[in-house]
Motif scaffolding. Structure first.
Motif, PDB file in Angstrom:
ATOM      1  N   LEU A  49      10.388  35.278 -43.782  1.00 35.58           N
ATOM      2  CA  LEU A  49       9.144  34.620 -43.401  1.00 35.58           C
ATOM      3  C   LEU A  49       8.888  33.401 -44.287  1.00 35.58           C
ATOM      4  CD1 LEU A  49       6.468  34.309 -41.922  1.00 35.58           C
ATOM      5  CD2 LEU A  49       5.526  36.122 -43.380  1.00 35.58           C
ATOM      6  N   LEU A  50       9.016  33.559 -45.594  1.00 35.35           N
ATOM      7  CA  LEU A  50       8.807  32.449 -46.518  1.00 35.35           C
ATOM      8  C   LEU A  50       9.786  31.313 -46.226  1.00 35.35           C
ATOM      9  CD1 LEU A  50       7.347  31.222 -48.949  1.00 35.35           C
ATOM     10  CD2 LEU A  50       9.003  32.386 -50.425  1.00 35.35           C
ATOM     11  N   LYS A  51      11.045  31.654 -46.028  1.00 31.41           N
ATOM     12  CA  LYS A  51      12.077  30.654 -45.737  1.00 31.41           C
ATOM     13  C   LYS A  51      11.709  29.854 -44.479  1.00 31.41           C
ATOM     14  CE  LYS A  51      16.961  30.539 -44.544  1.00 31.41           C
ATOM     15  NZ  LYS A  51      17.323  31.093 -43.262  1.00 31.41           N
ATOM     16  N   LYS A  52      11.294  30.548 -43.418  1.00 35.95           N
ATOM     17  CA  LYS A  52      10.951  29.888 -42.157  1.00 35.95           C
ATOM     18  C   LYS A  52       9.726  28.978 -42.302  1.00 35.95           C
ATOM     19  CE  LYS A  52      13.924  31.769 -39.217  1.00 35.95           C
ATOM     20  NZ  LYS A  52      14.792  31.065 -38.317  1.00 35.95           N
ATOM     21  N   VAL A  53       8.709  29.449 -43.030  1.00 41.66           N
ATOM     22  CA  VAL A  53       7.497  28.652 -43.237  1.00 41.66           C
ATOM     23  C   VAL A  53       7.831  27.381 -44.023  1.00 41.66           C
ATOM     24  CG1 VAL A  53       5.269  28.595 -44.458  1.00 41.66           C
ATOM     25  CG2 VAL A  53       5.873  30.570 -43.042  1.00 41.66           C
ATOM     26  N   LEU A  54       8.618  27.521 -45.093  1.00 39.43           N
ATOM     27  CA  LEU A  54       8.971  26.366 -45.917  1.00 39.43           C
ATOM     28  C   LEU A  54       9.872  25.390 -45.165  1.00 39.43           C
ATOM     29  CD1 LEU A  54       9.462  28.008 -49.441  1.00 39.43           C
ATOM     30  CD2 LEU A  54       7.409  26.947 -48.476  1.00 39.43           C
ATOM     31  N   GLU A  55      10.820  25.926 -44.380  1.00 39.87           N
ATOM     32  CA  GLU A  55      11.695  25.057 -43.570  1.00 39.87           C
ATOM     33  C   GLU A  55      10.871  24.231 -42.601  1.00 39.87           C
ATOM     34  OE1 GLU A  55      14.484  27.616 -41.554  1.00 39.87           O
ATOM     35  OE2 GLU A  55      15.767  27.801 -43.339  1.00 39.87           O
ATOM     36  N   ARG A  56       9.924  24.877 -41.932  1.00 36.27           N
ATOM     37  CA  ARG A  56       9.081  24.192 -40.949  1.00 36.27           C
ATOM     38  C   ARG A  56       8.263  23.101 -41.631  1.00 36.27           C
ATOM     39  NH1 ARG A  56       6.488  21.335 -38.916  1.00 36.27           N
ATOM     40  NH2 ARG A  56       5.174  21.381 -37.074  1.00 36.27           N
ATOM     41  N   GLU A  57       7.755  23.390 -42.804  1.00 37.85           N
ATOM     42  CA  GLU A  57       6.919  22.433 -43.525  1.00 37.85           C
ATOM     43  C   GLU A  57       7.728  21.221 -43.990  1.00 37.85           C
ATOM     44  OE1 GLU A  57       3.323  21.182 -44.261  1.00 37.85           O
ATOM     45  OE2 GLU A  57       3.630  23.198 -43.485  1.00 37.85           O
ATOM     46  N   LYS A  58       9.011  21.448 -44.309  1.00 36.65           N
ATOM     47  CA  LYS A  58       9.859  20.338 -44.763  1.00 36.65           C
ATOM     48  C   LYS A  58      10.225  19.406 -43.608  1.00 36.65           C
ATOM     49  CE  LYS A  58      11.462  22.500 -48.934  1.00 36.65           C
ATOM     50  NZ  LYS A  58      12.247  23.592 -49.481  1.00 36.65           N
ATOM     51  N   ILE A  59      10.260  19.935 -42.385  1.00 33.69           N
ATOM     52  CA  ILE A  59      10.559  19.101 -41.209  1.00 33.69           C
ATOM     53  C   ILE A  59       9.407  18.122 -40.993  1.00 33.69           C
ATOM     54  CG2 ILE A  59      10.834  19.118 -38.689  1.00 33.69           C
ATOM     55  CD1 ILE A  59      12.149  21.945 -39.076  1.00 33.69           C
ATOM     56  N   LYS A  60       8.199  18.654 -40.976  1.00 33.29           N
ATOM     57  CA  LYS A  60       7.011  17.822 -40.780  1.00 33.29           C
ATOM     58  C   LYS A  60       5.807  18.576 -41.312  1.00 33.29           C
ATOM     59  CE  LYS A  60       4.854  14.961 -37.282  1.00 33.29           C
ATOM     60  NZ  LYS A  60       3.564  15.270 -36.756  1.00 33.29           N
ATOM     61  N   SER A  61       4.949  17.874 -42.037  1.00 32.61           N
ATOM     62  CA  SER A  61       3.767  18.524 -42.595  1.00 32.61           C
ATOM     63  C   SER A  61       2.902  19.115 -41.490  1.00 32.61           C
ATOM     64  CB  SER A  61       2.931  17.523 -43.395  1.00 32.61           C
ATOM     65  OG  SER A  61       1.722  18.148 -43.808  1.00 32.61           O
ATOM     66  N   THR A  62       2.344  20.297 -41.762  1.00 33.93           N
ATOM     67  CA  THR A  62       1.434  20.932 -40.815  1.00 33.93           C
ATOM     68  C   THR A  62      -0.019  20.624 -41.173  1.00 33.93           C
ATOM     69  OG1 THR A  62       1.518  22.969 -42.095  1.00 33.93           O
ATOM     70  CG2 THR A  62       3.058  22.780 -40.237  1.00 33.93           C
ATOM     71  N   GLY A  63      -0.208  19.656 -42.076  1.00 34.44           N
ATOM     72  CA  GLY A  63      -1.559  19.175 -42.378  1.00 34.44           C
ATOM     73  C   GLY A  63      -1.991  18.297 -41.215  1.00 34.44           C
ATOM     74  N   ILE A  64      -2.873  18.835 -40.354  1.00 35.76           N
ATOM     75  CA  ILE A  64      -3.205  18.141 -39.104  1.00 35.76           C
ATOM     76  C   ILE A  64      -4.324  17.122 -39.274  1.00 35.76           C
ATOM     77  CG2 ILE A  64      -2.373  20.029 -37.639  1.00 35.76           C
ATOM     78  CD1 ILE A  64      -5.368  20.824 -37.222  1.00 35.76           C
ATOM     79  N   GLY A  65      -4.870  17.021 -40.489  1.00 34.40           N
ATOM     80  CA  GLY A  65      -5.981  16.108 -40.722  1.00 34.40           C
ATOM     81  C   GLY A  65      -7.289  16.872 -40.739  1.00 34.40           C
TER      82      GLY A  65
END
Length: 157
Positions: A49-65
């Motif tokens: 789970l941690l690996k998947k969350v961090l991988e996703r975040e490295k592709i593109k930030s999930t900070g939507i504003g």
């Protein structure tokens, strides 16, 4: 948790609401959040789970504003949809779309191939928290119980 109409209050529990979360960076905060959800029977593999969350975040930030981050992952590491909320009054640097720190971080994890449920919950979160005064009430809350009650009330509107 079948269906598209999953509410945030259906998947978020008081023990997965972290008030005053902080860390040296967003990855540190995400790690703390993943470790907070590992107590759930829905989490089979916390490292995955941690690996998947961090991988996703490295592709593109999930900070939507607007002070919101919605890190998310689809992973075989969970058996069903699960959520965790991190609240930071001071804010966490999240490389957001608007360049501003994030105060509310919603970690969402689902098992693989559950796109409709997942996307439905993401859009519900975005709709709930477009209300600035509601967002501020959550940020200034002093207990997980207060937060979950505020969310339940808002979801009835």
């Amino acid at each position: 948790m079948k269906g598209v109409n999953v509410k945030l209050s259906d998947v978020l529990t008081e023990n997965r609401i972290l008030i005053n979360i902080h860390g040296k960076d967003k990855y540190d905060v995400l790690e703390k959040m993943v470790h907070a959800v590992k107590t759930s029977e829905k989490v089979k593999d916390v490292e995955n789970l941690l690996k998947k969350v961090l991988e996703r975040e490295k592709i593109k930030s999930t900070g939507i504003g607007g002070g919101i981050g919605i890190p998310h992952a689809q992973t075989s590491g969970v058996t069903d949809i699960i959520a965790c909320l991190g609240v930071s009054e001071s804010g966490v640097e999240f490389n957001s779309l608007d360049g501003k720190p994030v105060h509310l971080i919603f970690l969402i994890a689902t098992r693989e191939r559950t796109n409709n449920t997942y996307l439905g919950l993401l859009s519900r979160i975005a709709r709930l928290f477009i209300d600035e005064s509601f967002k501020q009430k959550i940020i200034q809350s002093t207990s997980p119980e207060e937060i979950i009650n505020l969310i339940r009330e808002k979801e009835k509107e």
